[in-house]
Design a protein around this motif. Structure first.
Motif, PDB file in Angstrom:
ATOM      1  N   ASN A 145       0.583  -1.408  -0.126  1.00  0.00           N
ATOM      2  CA  ASN A 145      -0.151  -0.062  -0.061  1.00  0.00           C
ATOM      3  C   ASN A 145       0.761   1.218   0.092  1.00  0.00           C
ATOM      4  O   ASN A 145       0.562   2.309   0.585  1.00  0.00           O
ATOM      5  CB  ASN A 145      -0.963  -0.083   1.036  1.00  0.00           C
ATOM      6  N   GLU A 160       3.348   7.175   2.404  1.00  0.00           N
ATOM      7  CA  GLU A 160       2.498   6.014   3.329  1.00  0.00           C
ATOM      8  C   GLU A 160       2.866   4.954   2.897  1.00  0.00           C
ATOM      9  O   GLU A 160       2.916   4.435   1.819  1.00  0.00           O
ATOM     10  CB  GLU A 160       1.101   6.458   3.387  1.00  0.00           C
ATOM     11  N   SER A 162       2.900   0.376   4.371  1.00  0.00           N
ATOM     12  CA  SER A 162       2.544  -0.671   5.398  1.00  0.00           C
ATOM     13  C   SER A 162       3.704  -1.661   5.481  1.00  0.00           C
ATOM     14  O   SER A 162       3.961  -2.111   4.153  1.00  0.00           O
ATOM     15  CB  SER A 162       1.218  -1.205   5.500  1.00  0.00           C
ATOM     16  N   ARG A 163       4.168  -2.126   6.692  1.00  0.00           N
ATOM     17  CA  ARG A 163       4.966  -3.101   6.551  1.00  0.00           C
ATOM     18  C   ARG A 163       4.908  -4.018   7.867  1.00  0.00           C
ATOM     19  O   ARG A 163       4.863  -3.428   8.865  1.00  0.00           O
ATOM     20  CB  ARG A 163       6.503  -2.539   6.484  1.00  0.00           C
ATOM     21  N   VAL A 166       2.147  -2.907  10.343  1.00  0.00           N
ATOM     22  CA  VAL A 166       2.567  -1.471  10.891  1.00  0.00           C
ATOM     23  C   VAL A 166       2.324  -0.501   9.665  1.00  0.00           C
ATOM     24  O   VAL A 166       2.952  -0.603   8.569  1.00  0.00           O
ATOM     25  CB  VAL A 166       3.582  -1.193  11.634  1.00  0.00           C
ATOM     26  N   LYS A 167       1.504   0.807   9.816  1.00  0.00           N
ATOM     27  CA  LYS A 167       1.553   1.550   8.901  1.00  0.00           C
ATOM     28  C   LYS A 167       2.366   2.794   9.204  1.00  0.00           C
ATOM     29  O   LYS A 167       2.358   3.569  10.191  1.00  0.00           O
ATOM     30  CB  LYS A 167      -0.040   2.372   8.722  1.00  0.00           C
ATOM     31  N   ASP A 188       1.577   3.635  13.195  1.00  0.00           N
ATOM     32  CA  ASP A 188       0.328   3.696  14.119  1.00  0.00           C
ATOM     33  C   ASP A 188       0.355   2.406  15.143  1.00  0.00           C
ATOM     34  O   ASP A 188      -0.623   2.213  15.719  1.00  0.00           O
ATOM     35  CB  ASP A 188      -0.943   3.164  13.044  1.00  0.00           C
TER      36      ASP A 188
END
Length: 793
Positions: A145, A160, A162-163, A166-167, A188
């Motif tokens: 994303n 931005e 996610s990995r 976690v964003k 986040d």
């Protein structure tokens, strides 16, 4: 190590749909080259965000970071050879005259290094350095994303992705109120932010940790003569919430933080223009940093938005609804689609991006925007990222007044004023003339000499072109105090040309000599190309403007009646714009064949645009000749040349042909047409203009040309929708400015005007409004707004 992104295109398209396709540039992967990165700036400080996941790079710039130093580039006794050059030109011996110009009438020494001036006295604009983040993550999964965007409504870059559940979010802006680059990292989930930070540049730097949370990078540019020149300092402070922070080996390490704020400030000891102040640059950068670090992110962002939006929100352009299947895709995909008819919001995005770039690269008190605006990632950018004066610098500022950003002209105005002293020496050294002159090349060090080659460097009329920018700002503002400020500059330029002109015996015209039609060549009777000539068409048009402007200023200010009379007499003897046997506007006094019929410069149509000496209504024969000239020149060219021709087609009131040029301007920077030929021009994935290479003037020229499609105000009238493309059947624009001191808004539907608003900002109240073949005379009090509907017009 190559980064593999696994984001689904459907998810990316859904995310994009939440943002305006007219104000958001976004990409679905990190940048791998400079022209994919995200530009941000506050006029003085710049940043280019690459958006890397493991390895983030933010290129840093400071607008006065130039190598080089003041030099005497004028040739000794150049004026002594001038009579022989002119004698040869009058005898038709252009080759011999060009040989003399190359030997005796170019700049002394290495000059600009032919665009590679970084290690010469001429100098170069240079990158300040790189902020590099080596980021660490708890897991080994690929990022998903991913989205990197630039929001033009807030001048904020956001990355931005996610990995491992976690964003991560990065927000970046460059604050003018606080004079700092501001970067916030958040996640986040707590404790997820871990990275090493460094400051570096390709050469001539030292970085040290001055505290566990602060780095200082210092150095000095070369002065091009074996010593140090401009000194600089950049500071980084890292403010973490949660986790730990430490400094070692010239870097800063953050581990397990919840949120981190990174602040970068910078200073040089360059003092505009062409002076070294000797100030303590490290202390100056520290002062900005300490003030900025005392504020919360919310306060920094609020001040940034209030400042930036005070410029950006002055006007708005909306076009018919785009095809969302195209407009919601990443910006490079929209460019590649080459379908502005289905995606008109891409044209609006391009227009808004041009306004954004000017706000971000030119602010009062700073340096003028250069060939790359504010942004460079090397110590030797193309053409030294200097100030080219035979169209480029002037084009950069074409959108300023018409797009309601008039005060952003200040750096250009101050820069032109600064050239007078050096230009007076050059005028004396080469032409034994009064007044002042400059030629094609200009830098941070008062360079006004001719360029290194007769083929392009002898264009003295660039002085008059600079004065056109000065004059146009007055036409939009009617500011008498400003006119008093610029009149001496224009007077000095006109004084130079009064001395420089010689008689062309065939017609008893007064012509410039020696001269170029910028960078173009013509074929002599012997079949060989020549560049040096007498009185090219552009020069005649520019001097007709300059003399007329000085005459008008003399009248308004009640000064110099004798000089005005002299200018009137000499203006009457300037060669007219001529039409050749093929029906085209002649580029030279004689009907020569061009060496390159499709040359990027179309300088002999200066009187059409940005000048106002050719128009379909006032000079229909010349307008038709200009149309034939543009057709012969072609629609394929470099980025800035495409923008130039687009503005010309707008002035010819041919919106559909101008739209074709706009499509050429907003296409991939390199490609192959249907017939297999390669093209130049276009734009890069981040919407930067391609000459190629990257050159920002095309962005600004394109923005100004879009405005010309919708409102024109030359010739003492405000013309509404003069060149509306059929591809834009519905839309509205508000906040455009018109000459005479008015603000204009227009709405249209089915290709026809629906309503218009005219506001008297600083005009005399008498306003002629034209739509199609209908004319309306208005009388508006100061501050009054008049709303017009289709029935009235």
């Amino acid at each position: 190590m190559k980064i593999i992104l696994t984001s689904m295109i459907t998810a990316a398209a859904f995310a994009a749909a939440a943002f305006s396709p007219a104000t958001t540039i976004w990409l679905d992967q990190p940048a791998t080259v400079f022209t994919e990165s995200t530009p941000l700036g506050n006029g003085r400080l710049g940043a280019m965000d690459f958006g890397g996941i493991e390895n983030e790079r933010i290129v840093l710039n400071e607008d006065s970071l130039w190598s080089g130093s003041v030099q005497n580039a004028d040739r000794t006794n150049a004026a002594a050879v001038l009579p022989e050059i002119r004698k040869l030109l009058l005898a038709g011996k252009n080759h011999e005259a060009e040989l003399l110009v190359n030997r005796h009438f170019t700049c002394a020494g290495a000059g600009s290094g032919r665009g590679r001036g970084a290690n010469l006295p001429y100098g170069s604009y240079e990158v300040l350095g790189d902020l590099r983040l080596k980021c660490f993550y708890t897991g080994t999964n690929a990022a998903t994303n991913y989205r990197r965007e630039l929001d033009l409504t807030t001048a904020t870059g956001t990355t931005e992705f996610s990995r491992d559940g976690v964003k991560f979010t990065r927000e970046l802006f460059v604050s003018a109120p606080d004079q700092a680059v501001v970067l916030r990292l958040t996640a986040d989930k707590p404790g997820q932010i871990t990275f090493d930070a460094r400051l570096d540049r390709p050469e001539r730097f030292k970085t040290e940790a001055t505290a566990p949370d602060e780095l200082l990078m210092t150095g000095a540019m070369t002065n091009g003569a074996g010593g140090d020149g401009v000194k600089y300092a950049a500071r980084l402070r890292v403010l973490n919430q949660g986790g730990t922070i430490s400094a070692a080996d010239g870097g800063i390490s953050v581990k397990g933080a919840d949120e981190v704020l990174l602040l970068v400030t910078a200073a040089t000891d360059y003092e505009r223009f062409a002076k070294i102040s000797g100030r303590d640059v490290a202390a100056a950068a520290a002062k900005d940093l300490n003030r900025t670090a005392a504020k919360s992110f919310a306060r920094l962002r609020a001040a940034h938005l209030a400042d930036y939006q005070g410029f950006f929100n002055r006007m708005k352009l909306e076009l018919n609804t785009p095809d969302s299947s195209i407009s919601c895709r990443p910006t490079p995909d929209r460019i590649a689609a080459q379908n502005l008819a289905a995606d008109p919001s891409l044209a609006v995005l391009y227009f808004n991006f041009g306004r954004y770039l000017l706000i971000s690269s030119s602010r009062p008190g700073g340096m003028p925007a250069n060939l790359q605006g504010l942004w460079a990632d090397t110590v030797s950018p193309p053409w030294s990222a200097d100030y080219h004066l035979n169209i480029n610098l002037e084009m950069i500022y074409w959108p300023a007044d018409v797009c309601n950003l008039g005060e952003l002209n200040e750096p250009l105005i101050a820069y032109i004023e600064s050239l007078q002293a050096s230009g007076a020496k050059t005028a004396k050294a080469y032409y034994n003339a009064h007044g002042w002159v400059t030629h094609v090349l200009a830098n941070a060090w008062d360079f006004t000499s001719p360029g290194e080659s007769a083929s392009w460097g002898a264009t003295a009329s660039d002085t008059a072109w600079l004065c056109h920018n000065l004059w146009e700002h007055w036409r939009f503002t009617n500011d008498t105090n400003y006119l008093k400020q610029i009149y001496p500059v224009m007077h000095g330029a006109a004084e130079f040309f009064c001395d420089m002109l010689i008689e062309y015996p065939t017609n008893h015209w007064l012509v410039t000599a020696p001269a170029n039609s910028p960078e173009n060549a013509f074929i002599m009777a012997d079949g060989k190309p020549a560049h040096i000539c007498l009185g090219p068409t552009m020069d005649n048009q520019l001097l007709r403007f300059l003399f007329g402007a000085c005459i008008k200023a003399s009248d308004v200010l009640g000064v110099d009646p004798d000089f005005a009379a002299e200018l009137k007499a000499k203006r009457d003897r300037l060669p007219p714009t001529q039409i050749g046997s093929d029906g085209r506007v002649m580029e030279w006094l004689q009907e020569y064949k061009e060496e390159d019929p499709h040359h990027r410069h179309t300088s002999h149509l200066w009187g059409l645009y940005p000048g106002d000496q050719i128009s379909p209504t006032a000079t229909p024969a010349l307008a038709e000749a200009a149309r034939k000239t543009l057709i012969a020149r072609g629609d394929e060219s470099t980025g800035w040349a495409t923008a130039f021709r687009m503005g010309m087609w707008a002035r010819l009131q041919d919106g559909d042909h101008a739209f074709k040029l706009l499509q050429n301007l907003i296409k991939p920077a390199a490609g192959t047409s249907a017939n297999g030929t390669r093209w130049t021009g276009g734009c890069y994935p981040n919407l930067f203009d391609a000459h190629p290479p990257f050159q920002i003037d095309g962005n600004f020229g394109g923005t100004a040309a879009i405005a010309e499609l919708l409102v024109q105000s030359q010739g003492g009238e405000i013309r509404l929708l003069p060149a509306l493309p059929s591809a834009w059947p519905a839309g509205s624009v508000s906040g455009l400015r018109a000459r005479g001191g008015y603000e204009v808004g227009v709405g249209w539907k089915n290709g026809r005007l629906v309503s218009a608003t005219i506001k008297n900002i600083c005009g005399d109240g008498r306003c002629r409004v034209v739509y199609g073949n209908r004319t309306l005379e208005l009388h508006l009090k100061a501050g009054e707004t008049k709303t017009l509907n289709a029935e009235v017009l």
